[in-house]
Every structure is written in structure tokens, then in C-alpha cells.
Design a protein around this motif. Sequence first.
Motif, PDB file in Angstrom:
ATOM      1  N   ILE A  41      -5.750 -10.893   5.647  1.00 29.65           N
ATOM      2  CA  ILE A  41      -5.156  -9.934   4.724  1.00 29.65           C
ATOM      3  C   ILE A  41      -6.224  -8.937   4.309  1.00 29.65           C
ATOM      4  CG2 ILE A  41      -5.550 -11.505   2.779  1.00 29.65           C
ATOM      5  CD1 ILE A  41      -2.986 -10.379   1.512  1.00 29.65           C
ATOM      6  N   VAL A  42      -5.848  -7.669   4.220  1.00 31.54           N
ATOM      7  CA  VAL A  42      -6.771  -6.617   3.804  1.00 31.54           C
ATOM      8  C   VAL A  42      -6.753  -6.550   2.282  1.00 31.54           C
ATOM      9  CG1 VAL A  42      -7.293  -4.157   3.927  1.00 31.54           C
ATOM     10  CG2 VAL A  42      -6.378  -5.338   5.930  1.00 31.54           C
ATOM     11  N   LEU A  72       2.554  -7.126   3.409  1.00 27.85           N
ATOM     12  CA  LEU A  72       2.963  -8.136   2.442  1.00 27.85           C
ATOM     13  C   LEU A  72       3.348  -7.444   1.134  1.00 27.85           C
ATOM     14  CD1 LEU A  72       3.129 -11.227   2.123  1.00 27.85           C
ATOM     15  CD2 LEU A  72       0.807 -11.164   1.252  1.00 27.85           C
ATOM     16  N   HIS A  73       4.556  -7.710   0.662  1.00 28.94           N
ATOM     17  CA  HIS A  73       5.082  -7.096  -0.556  1.00 28.94           C
ATOM     18  C   HIS A  73       5.296  -8.165  -1.618  1.00 28.94           C
ATOM     19  CE1 HIS A  73       6.246  -3.327   1.531  1.00 28.94           C
ATOM     20  NE2 HIS A  73       6.403  -4.139   2.556  1.00 28.94           N
ATOM     21  N   HIS A  88      -7.784  -3.108  -9.020  1.00 30.17           N
ATOM     22  CA  HIS A  88      -6.636  -2.931  -8.125  1.00 30.17           C
ATOM     23  C   HIS A  88      -5.322  -3.014  -8.893  1.00 30.17           C
ATOM     24  CE1 HIS A  88      -7.143  -7.262  -8.540  1.00 30.17           C
ATOM     25  NE2 HIS A  88      -5.851  -7.349  -8.310  1.00 30.17           N
ATOM     26  N   GLU A  89      -4.256  -2.599  -8.227  1.00 24.14           N
ATOM     27  CA  GLU A  89      -2.909  -2.731  -8.766  1.00 24.14           C
ATOM     28  C   GLU A  89      -2.415  -4.144  -8.450  1.00 24.14           C
ATOM     29  OE1 GLU A  89       1.148  -0.391  -7.966  1.00 24.14           O
ATOM     30  OE2 GLU A  89      -0.660   0.837  -7.782  1.00 24.14           O
ATOM     31  N   PRO A  90      -1.880  -4.904  -9.411  1.00 25.38           N
ATOM     32  CA  PRO A  90      -1.536  -6.314  -9.171  1.00 25.38           C
ATOM     33  C   PRO A  90      -0.498  -6.567  -8.067  1.00 25.38           C
ATOM     34  CG  PRO A  90      -1.600  -5.879 -11.507  1.00 25.38           C
ATOM     35  CD  PRO A  90      -1.740  -4.556 -10.827  1.00 25.38           C
ATOM     36  N   ARG A  94       0.043  -4.999   0.703  1.00 27.01           N
ATOM     37  CA  ARG A  94      -1.189  -5.341   1.410  1.00 27.01           C
ATOM     38  C   ARG A  94      -0.911  -5.532   2.893  1.00 27.01           C
ATOM     39  NH1 ARG A  94      -0.773  -7.789  -3.544  1.00 27.01           N
ATOM     40  NH2 ARG A  94      -2.499  -7.312  -4.939  1.00 27.01           N
ATOM     41  N   LYS A  95      -1.823  -5.051   3.707  1.00 26.62           N
ATOM     42  CA  LYS A  95      -1.679  -5.156   5.160  1.00 26.62           C
ATOM     43  C   LYS A  95      -2.126  -6.544   5.631  1.00 26.62           C
ATOM     44  CE  LYS A  95      -3.160  -2.918   9.395  1.00 26.62           C
ATOM     45  NZ  LYS A  95      -3.969  -1.826   9.968  1.00 26.62           N
TER      46      LYS A  95
END
Length: 170
Positions: A41-42, A72-73, A88-90, A94-95
Motif C-alpha cells: 500500500i502506498v 483502497l477506499h 494526512h487525511e484520515p 490509497r493505491k
Amino acid sequence: MATATARSSAKSSNAPIRKLIAQNKKARHDYAVVDEFECGIVLKGTEVKSLRLGRASLVDGFATIDGGEVFLHGVHIPEYEQGSWTNHEPRRVRKLLLHKGEILRLIGKTQESGLTLVPLSLYFSDGKVKVELALARGKKSYDKRQDLAKRDADRDIRKALGRRAKGMSD
């Protein structure tokens, strides 16, 4: 001398060390898992620091395939408390990192048979954050009831066998 060989053989085992961060127990209840994938995961630096504290939630998480990439949502990684303006935004998207062949297989499976991608767990493997992603089919309510009944029956059987092994009778 025997302890030195025991230590060296323990270090030389090829099994990766897994440290569980978060688990989606509800996914196994709501979905029938067809196949599982381990993917990278990035992440941003503050996300990794927050994960090292063991803080994440996969409850509303799902994955989509857009333009040949998997994203990933809905996964919640709280902001790092010591972070500054670079936090970061919680719940950002994410890729996920998968091999091209795996992505092509996922595209085919999700399009043809109505399967969905659900994260099962988030963990550290050799210092890197990994996601266990499941190709899953949604369960109907009667399937869930059957699973619960089977689990209860198995528990009763184990309990009865344990009591019998101890010499107790009902």
C-alpha cells in the motif's frame, strides 16, 4: 554451544514476521471469501507512524479497480498526533501495489461474476505495511444464519469432547 545453534536456526527461518495492525472481522461474516491477495500500500510518513501505534479501522473499507490500478477506499487511519501541517487525511484513497497479472485476474473476476474486493487485515511484514485483500461474494442472510448455527454446533461438540476427556459427564 547448543543455544548458539538454536538462535541461529531461529533467525534463519524464512517465515516473515507479521505484526497485525487491524482486522476486518465483519468482512468474514458478511462475505464468502473466494480468494485472498497480499498487496502493498502506498502511504505517507505520518500514516506509517500512526499505524505503528496500532491505530486503523477497516470496517467500511473496499477496493476498486480504476485504469488498471487498484485503490483502497474507506479505510480510516487517524492523523498522527505529533504530525504538523504535513499530516494526512484520515479517509483518503490509497493505491494498492499488485503485480499486473494479479490486477488483470481481479478485473476479470470482478466484472464477470459480481465479486467485490474487501480488505481483511492490515499488518506489518518485515517492516512494510501490507493489506490482505479478499475477492469475496456477498452472503445472503440465510447463509449468515447457517454459519452461526454451524459455529454454535462446533462449539458444543468441542465442549462435550473436552468434558468427556476430563471424565465429566453431562
